[in-house]
Design a protein around this motif. Structure first.
Motif, mmCIF file in Angstrom:
data_model
loop_
_atom_site.group_PDB
_atom_site.id
_atom_site.type_symbol
_atom_site.label_atom_id
_atom_site.label_comp_id
_atom_site.label_asym_id
_atom_site.label_seq_id
_atom_site.Cartn_x
_atom_site.Cartn_y
_atom_site.Cartn_z
ATOM 1 N N GLU A 33 -4.114 -8.187 9.329
ATOM 2 C CA GLU A 33 -4.952 -8.985 10.233
ATOM 3 C C GLU A 33 -5.705 -8.087 11.201
ATOM 4 N N ASP A 34 -5.038 -7.032 11.688
ATOM 5 C CA ASP A 34 -5.708 -6.061 12.557
ATOM 6 C C ASP A 34 -6.860 -5.382 11.820
ATOM 7 N N PHE B 298 -5.566 -14.048 18.782
ATOM 8 C CA PHE B 298 -6.618 -13.120 19.179
ATOM 9 C C PHE B 298 -6.098 -11.950 20.015
ATOM 10 N N THR C 7 -17.845 -11.115 22.437
ATOM 11 C CA THR C 7 -17.974 -9.869 21.685
ATOM 12 C C THR C 7 -18.650 -8.800 22.533
ATOM 13 N N TYR D 215 -9.907 -9.595 20.300
ATOM 14 C CA TYR D 215 -11.008 -9.639 19.349
ATOM 15 C C TYR D 215 -11.868 -10.880 19.561
ATOM 16 N N SER E 261 -9.782 -7.746 11.515
ATOM 17 C CA SER E 261 -10.464 -7.876 12.811
ATOM 18 C C SER E 261 -11.279 -6.625 13.113
ATOM 19 N N GLU F 152 -15.297 -13.140 17.604
ATOM 20 C CA GLU F 152 -15.821 -13.335 16.258
ATOM 21 C C GLU F 152 -17.339 -13.339 16.135
ATOM 22 N N ARG G 161 -14.412 -6.668 11.042
ATOM 23 C CA ARG G 161 -15.382 -7.610 11.602
ATOM 24 C C ARG G 161 -16.117 -6.970 12.782
ATOM 25 N N GLU G 162 -15.371 -6.235 13.617
ATOM 26 C CA GLU G 162 -16.016 -5.598 14.753
ATOM 27 C C GLU G 162 -16.963 -4.484 14.300
#
Length: 285
Positions: free
Chosen positions: A15-16, A258, A48, A59, A19, A61, A22-23
């Protein structure tokens, strides 16, 4: 380069990693936009922006932008090619498509207006290249407010990857004003957004003042405040009323995915937030 970039985030689990990816997508998109005239016309704001440029430790989105002046004919479509080319230069493939919003969700929240447009970027191959075994689709949302409430302040912030470039961002105090407006006036009925409360705590603990003028502009724009002025005391009173109407158990459940440290929110309660907002700072510029 992508693998080295991921390692700098030191993700601990799948999951990290997702994330983090995505960043990275978000930062590549910002880089692409910086090559164009986009930041002469718009500024970056929202969660963000707060994470990438100001150190928020959760994080986020979406990529949220506000035009610097109203232009209901503005379209982000002319920037699609620059975004796709930036990803392509890193050996990555993206698809960009406009997502049509039903009329009944056009004013989905305090941030989203009927004049807003948003796009969805779908990354196809980055998960495989990072060595993550997952069939999850990575998406980021770009939202541009074409008819924003104004009276916000901006500043230029530097990013170093995938190359050195500047992004025009809302100043922290104006970001704080937008966050408090969202927390107070989201049109979500009984739904809560734990991230709003997490961010509120973060701003206060960091000693960042709230831009009263921008908060007032937003509240008047959404017709949640009918007077020409608002005082610090009135903002605190609005927050106290909100605190009394929400379930902090639900708020904790919403925010936990999050954040990395669940222990940090154990103290959360109505009394805690009432005490916390007494420590808020305000900026009248």
């Amino acid at each position: 380069m992508i693998k080295d970039w991921i390692e700098e985030y030191n993700p601990q689990n799948e999951e990290d990693i997702l994330s983090t990816l995505r960043e990275i997508m978000q930062e590549i998109t910002l880089a692409a936009l910086s090559r164009t005239d986009f930041f002469e016309r718009a500024a970056f704001y929202g969660g963000t922006a707060l994470r990438i440029f100001y150190g928020l430790d959760r994080y986020s989105e979406d990529l949220d932008f506000s035009l610097l002046k109203s232009d209901i004919d503005f379209s982000i479509e002319p920037y699609f090619k620059a975004i796709q080319n930036e990803f392509k230069s890193l050996g990555l493939t993206v698809k960009i498509k406009e997502k049509k919003k039903p009329i009944h969700t056009a004013i989905d929240s305090a941030f989203l207006k009927a004049e807003s447009i948003w796009q969805e970027i779908v990354l196809e191959d980055i998960i495989k290249e990072a060595g993550v075994r997952s069939n999850k689709t990575l998406k980021i949302k770009i939202e541009v407010d074409r008819h924003p409430p104004l009276d916000f302040r901006t500043e230029e912030k530097l990013l170093l990857r995938p190359f050195s470039f500047y992004v025009k961002c809302f100043a922290p105090s104006s970001l704080f004003a937008g966050k408090v407006h969202a927390l107070l006036f989201r049109k979500w009925k009984n739904r809560v957004k734990g991230r709003d409360w997490y961010d509120l705590e973060w701003y206060i603990k960091k000693g960042i003042p709230l831009d009263v003028h921008h908060f007032l502009a937003r509240a008047k724009d959404t017709k949640d405040w009918g007077k020409e002025e608002i005082t610090q005391e009135q903002i605190v009173a609005l927050l106290n009323t909100k605190i009394e109407t929400v379930s902090f158990q639900s708020i904790k459940e919403d925010v936990v995915r999050f954040i990395k440290n669940d222990e940090a929110i154990k103290i959360w309660s109505s009394q805690y937030f009432k005490d916390l907002i007494e420590k808020m700072k305000f900026e009248n510029v």
